[in-house]
Structure formats: structure tokens, C-alpha cells
Design a protein around this motif. Structure first.
Motif, PDB file in Angstrom:
ATOM      1  N   ASP A 306       0.800  -1.213   0.000  1.00  0.00           N
ATOM      2  CA  ASP A 306       0.000   0.000   0.000  1.00  0.00           C
ATOM      3  C   ASP A 306       0.834   1.264   0.000  1.00  0.00           C
ATOM      4  OD1 ASP A 306       1.066  -0.297   2.490  1.00  0.00           O
ATOM      5  OD2 ASP A 306      -0.761   0.238   3.583  1.00  0.00           O
ATOM      6  N   ARG A 330       1.973   6.955   0.161  1.00  0.00           N
ATOM      7  CA  ARG A 330       0.815   6.097  -0.014  1.00  0.00           C
ATOM      8  C   ARG A 330       0.527   5.937  -1.506  1.00  0.00           C
ATOM      9  NH1 ARG A 330      -2.859   8.030   4.072  1.00  0.00           N
ATOM     10  NH2 ARG A 330      -3.371   9.721   2.628  1.00  0.00           N
ATOM     11  N   SER A 332      -2.084   4.985  -3.124  1.00  0.00           N
ATOM     12  CA  SER A 332      -3.420   5.330  -3.628  1.00  0.00           C
ATOM     13  C   SER A 332      -3.544   6.798  -4.034  1.00  0.00           C
ATOM     14  CB  SER A 332      -4.473   4.999  -2.580  1.00  0.00           C
ATOM     15  OG  SER A 332      -4.237   5.724  -1.389  1.00  0.00           O
TER      16      SER A 332
END
Length: 337
Positions: A306, A330, A332
Motif C-alpha cells: 500500500d 501512499r 493510492s
């Protein structure tokens, strides 16, 4: 007649004396009887017990639990941050939690350190050492504590790591279970190289199950073992190309939420200055050549499930032994964490 008067007076005098004696006698008699009763009621052993109880009572200055409305059990829970029972609960929890994560964790403490990329933990970061503990890039003081209390900013009560059980290129983790300001916190590090400040850099774990489990154990509450989660689809952390790494770098430095976005002058940036030095699985190293042609630098990317770890090496001679900066991003949203 004179004799009769004298006799009468004498009798009245005697009666007066008798009356005075009658008024005082009962008090004297009662006092004597009370003294006898006390000596008869208490045996020598009872006297000792009474003396002991009296001494004990005189030494007690704190209000009783009945007066305060608190039970002794409540007081112990409130004042004891950590103990052997909680430590045992954490052992069981970590075994179950590791199984759900597909990982295996061992417990470590002073005198039984884990070799975490060459750093003996936890001892290397305890007290006044040359390799302190850093939390969110700020160096803090840390001490080992069996009670959760110490004079340091972070009182470490347990350490768990999968460094000795992880295989292949899998990333290693080390978790510090600690108290700061009497609040439980779980710190994690995946740092695999030395830093310029010689510190072990950690952040608070984002794993909610781990956070909640430790908080419940610290509060003296029973915890259910983490439910076995369905195995997720395997995540491919391999870098597919140099272009993928460059795009990740650009997205990170263009994100205004990141402080590092201020460190780059885009008018001097040119993709043509990048070249690839190494690529293996989740690890890729790029070289940046200055537009002027003089000097350069390296950037290493290690992709985890992640997040991605970015390490900078300022100057051509700094790689691979002298990193200048390292942080996690991160995946994302390309935000530094």
C-alpha cells in the motif's frame, strides 16, 4: 437532758457521714467493676490483636474504598498500564493477527534482540544510544518498561518482528508497542538502511486491527482473536518499467499536500535526465543527471502493498551507502505518510 441532746447530735452526725459515704460508694464500685470486666474480656492474644489493629489504623491515612466509592480492582486497572497478564494476551493476539496477515511474528526484548537489517532491536534505540528512535521523522527518547511507565517520551513494553521469518524479497516489519503520555501506540518501521541521523524511523501503524487490539489489551478488556480473513488476490509489487517509477516520482512531488513538493523547481526538470541503474522486483534505482552535465543524484524506489519507500542519495558518490532522505508515500493518492 444534756446527755440526751449530745447523743442525739452524735447520731445525726454519724447519719450525715453515712449519707456522704452512700453517695460516693457506687461510683467507686462501678469503676472497680468496669476495670475487672475489661481485664476479663481481653485475653493476652486479643490484647495483641487490638494493639496491632490500632497501630494499623493509625498508620492508614488514605480514605477507604468505601469512602471513595472505588474498588481496589478499579484502582489497579486505572494505575497499571502494563503487566505480565497483558503481555501474555498480546502474545496470543500477535500470533492470531500474524496468521490473518500471512506473516509470522516473534517477540523480542532487551537481551533478546532481533537483527533488523543489521540493527539489534530493541536495545539499539533504548536510552542514550548512537541510533535513537524517530517518530514521524522527529527523534524521541525511548526506554524499556515492564509497567508502561518511564521517564522517556516513549515507554516500550513489547517488540515484535517478522525479520527472521519473512522469505525472499518480502519486506520486513518491526512493531514497537509503547505508551506515550499514558496512551497506547503501535509504531512500525520497515527501514532497511542507515539514515544520516543514524535513527530508526517509525510511524504509527495504519492497521486498525492492530491498533484496536493493543488499545483493548492495555485497557484490560478481553479481545477476540482477529477473524481469519479471506486471502486477497496476490499483489504484484514489481516495477514494470522506468517510466512507471518516474510517473510515481512526479505525482508525489506535484502533490501540494506534500512538503517535498516545495523541493523541486519544475522549470529545471526534464524527464530526459533520468536513467535506470537497477531494477529487481519491487526495487528500482534511477539516476538523475544534472542538466548542466555536472554531477547528479540517485533515487531508489521500493514498492510495498500500500506504500512506496523513496530514498534520495545526493551526489554521485553517495549511493548506496549514504542516503540523504527517506520517506514513505501512499500508493493510492501519492501522499507522504
Amino acid at each position: 437532758m444534756k446527755k440526751a441532746i449530745i447523743s442525739l447530735s452524735l447520731c445525726m452526725g454519724l447519719l450525715g457521714l453515712a449519707g456522704c459515704s452512700k453517695d460516693e460508694a457506687p461510683a467507686s464500685k462501678s469503676k472497680s467493676e468496669d476495670t475487672i470486666k475489661v481485664s476479663e474480656t481481653y485475653s493476652s492474644s486479643k490484647k495483641n490483636k487490638a494493639t496491632s489493629e490500632k497501630a494499623s489504623t493509625s498508620k492508614t491515612t488514605e480514605p477507604s474504598s468505601a469512602e471513595t466509592g472505588e474498588s481496589s480492582t478499579d484502582t489497579n486497572i486505572a494505575t497499571t498500564l502494563w503487566d505480565t497478564n497483558k503481555s501474555s494476551e498480546l502474545q496470543s493476539f500477535m500470533q492470531s493477527w500474524g496468521n490473518t496477515m500471512g506473516q509470522s511474528y516473534n517477540e523480542y526484548r532487551p537481551g533478546n534482540n532481533v537483527n533488523f537489517y543489521g540493527m539489534p532491536l530493541p536495545e539499539a534505540v533504548l536510552g542514550t544510544t548512537d541510533s535513537p528512535l524517530a517518530v514521524n521523522d522527529t527523534i524521541v527518547s525511548a526506554e524499556w518498561s515492564d509497567t508502561g511507565e518511564s521517564s522517556a517520551q516513549y515507554s516500550i513494553v513489547a517488540v515484535y518482528s517478522d525479520a527472521q521469518t519473512a522469505s525472499g524479497m518480502a519486506s520486513r516489519h518491526v512493531y514497537f508497542f509503547a505508551f506515550t503520555n499514558n496512551q497506547p501506540v503501535v509504531l512500525v518501521s520497515m527501514q532497511n538502511q542507515g539514515m544520516p541521523d543514524k535513527a530508526l524511523h517509525t510511524t504509527q501503524t495504519e492497521n486498525q486491527a492492530l491498533n484496536s487490539g493493543f488499545q483493548a489489551i492495555a485497557a484490560g478488556k478481553s479481545t477476540e482473536p482477529p477473524a481469519a480473513a479471506a486471502q486477497p488476490e496476490p499483489v504484484n509489487n514489481d516495477w514494470t518499467s522506468m517510466e512507471e517509477a518516474i510517473e510515481f516520482y512526479e505525482a508525489t512531488y506535484k502533490n501540494p499536500a506534500n512538503e517535498v513538493s516545495k523541493d523541486i523547481a519544475w522549470e529545471n526538470y526534464d524527464r530526459k535526465c533520468w536513467s535506470m541503474t537497477e531494477q529487481e522486483g519491487n526495487r528500482i534505482v534511477l539516476h538523475w543527471s544534472n542538466i548542466s552535465g555536472a554531477g547528479g543524484s540517485y533515487v531508489k524506489f521500493i514498492k510495498y502493498g500500500d506504500r512506496t519507500e523513496i530514498t534520495h542519495y545526493d551526489g554521485n558518490m553517495s549511493y548506496p551507502d549514504s542516503p540523504s532522505k527517506r520517506f514513505h508515500v501512499r500508493n493510492s493518492d501519492h501522499q507522504v505518510i
